[in-house]
Design an enzyme around this catalytic site. Structure first.
Site, PDB file in Angstrom:
ATOM      1  N   HIS A 159      -4.781 -29.416 -16.548  1.00 23.11           N
ATOM      2  CA  HIS A 159      -5.350 -30.740 -16.292  1.00 23.11           C
ATOM      3  C   HIS A 159      -6.178 -31.209 -17.492  1.00 23.11           C
ATOM      4  O   HIS A 159      -6.507 -30.423 -18.378  1.00 23.11           O
ATOM      5  CB  HIS A 159      -6.254 -30.728 -15.052  1.00 23.11           C
ATOM      6  CG  HIS A 159      -5.509 -30.851 -13.765  1.00 23.11           C
ATOM      7  ND1 HIS A 159      -4.964 -29.763 -13.128  1.00 23.11           N
ATOM      8  CD2 HIS A 159      -5.210 -31.928 -12.991  1.00 23.11           C
ATOM      9  CE1 HIS A 159      -4.371 -30.163 -12.009  1.00 23.11           C
ATOM     10  NE2 HIS A 159      -4.506 -31.471 -11.907  1.00 23.11           N
ATOM     11  N   LYS A 163     -11.704 -32.714 -15.807  1.00 25.95           N
ATOM     12  CA  LYS A 163     -11.623 -32.228 -14.420  1.00 25.95           C
ATOM     13  C   LYS A 163     -12.681 -31.160 -14.173  1.00 25.95           C
ATOM     14  O   LYS A 163     -12.839 -30.231 -14.955  1.00 25.95           O
ATOM     15  CB  LYS A 163     -10.227 -31.675 -14.124  1.00 25.95           C
ATOM     16  CG  LYS A 163     -10.021 -31.323 -12.657  1.00 25.95           C
ATOM     17  CD  LYS A 163      -8.556 -31.046 -12.356  1.00 25.95           C
ATOM     18  CE  LYS A 163      -8.337 -30.641 -10.907  1.00 25.95           C
ATOM     19  NZ  LYS A 163      -8.763 -31.698  -9.953  1.00 25.95           N
TER      20      LYS A 163
END
EC number: 1.17.1.8
Length: 269
Positions: A159, A163
């Site tokens: 990600h 995040k």
């Protein structure tokens, strides 16, 4: 806005996912944005949510009035933070409104709270609302049943650098599917590896987390045998994929009896 459309209250509308949902709702034939809630201290309070999302003005300004938003909605979608979950559930129960929970990083106590709340209202909870990711879940289950006992299994989660939770909710769901399907426990899970290692335990499941760049979300489950390797991968190209799934889940909930549903139920998988 047409009264014949489902009225959707969005909580956490100023974030990445909120903006994607607002954008998709702007062209939906079945649902429309009735309100968009942000925190009381947000710099976006009073701003037009359409303009903030990069589309034309929609006349729905960001508000901090959660009660009013829930009261006037047919369904609520929450993509705020796990700290807000209790407030969302309380308001939805009070006004008997179904809710889609897209927030990740929930504690076990909060997941238990969803089960309790689902006795009174309809709830869709999934760590990932993407239709493609839920197919990834199903394919992982099928592969685990077919070859999991004879495979070394690894999960990769990639990600963007912003995040906050790791592993992702999607990676955690993949782990749960594998553990349940194969009859293993959390003691069989290892997060990354370093140093001098002993020989790999055949029941071990590895999880590896990358947080870099602006990757929306990539997940791969690997099944390694001595003869072959299976890789099941999902790559999100646009956050709208999560928005489309979330709105589909909200439309699924309207008029449905109380209960805790997942995206498998929404998609009929």
């Amino acid at each position: 806005m047409s009264d014949s459309k489902y009225q959707i209250a969005l909580i956490g509308g100023s974030g990445r996912m909120g903006r994607a949902i607002i954008t998709v709702l702007s062209s939906s034939s079945k649902s429309t944005l009735s309100s968009s809630v942000v925190s009381g201290g947000s710099v976006f309070l009073g701003m037009d949510s359409g303009l903030h999302s990069g589309i034309k003005q929609n006349g729905v300004n960001f508000s901090s009035d959660l009660e009013a938003a829930v009261r006037s909605a047919d369904c609520v979608i929450d993509f705020s933070t796990y700290q807000n979950l209790d407030f969302t559930l309380k308001a939805c129960i009070q006004h008997r409104k179904p809710v889609v929970i897209g927030t990740t990083g929930l504690t076990e106590l909060q997941k238990d709270a969803l089960k309790v709340a689902s006795k009174e209202i309809g709830i869709v909870y999934s760590p990932n609302m993407s239709i493609g990711v839920n197919l990834l879940f199903k394919l992982t289950e099928i592969a685990a049943k077919a070859m999991g006992e004879n495979s070394d299994i690894e999960i990769q989660d990639i990600h963007h650098r912003h995040k906050k939770d790791a592993p992702s909710g999607t990676a955690e769901k993949l782990k749960s599917i594998l553990l349940e399907t194969l009859g293993r426990t959390s003691k069989n899970v290892i997060h990354g590896r370093h140093g001098i290692l002993k020989e790999r335990d055949p029941r071990e499941i590895g999880i590896h987390t990358f947080r870099a760049g602006e990757v929306i979300g990539d997940h791969t489950v690997y099944f390694f045998t001595p003869e072959e390797r299976i890789e099941i991968t999902h790559r999100a190209q646009d956050r709208k994929t999560f928005a489309v799934g979330s709105i589909h889940a909200a439309e699924f909930l309207v008029g449905r009896k109380p209960g805790l549903y997942d995206m498998f139920a929404v998609l009929g998988l």
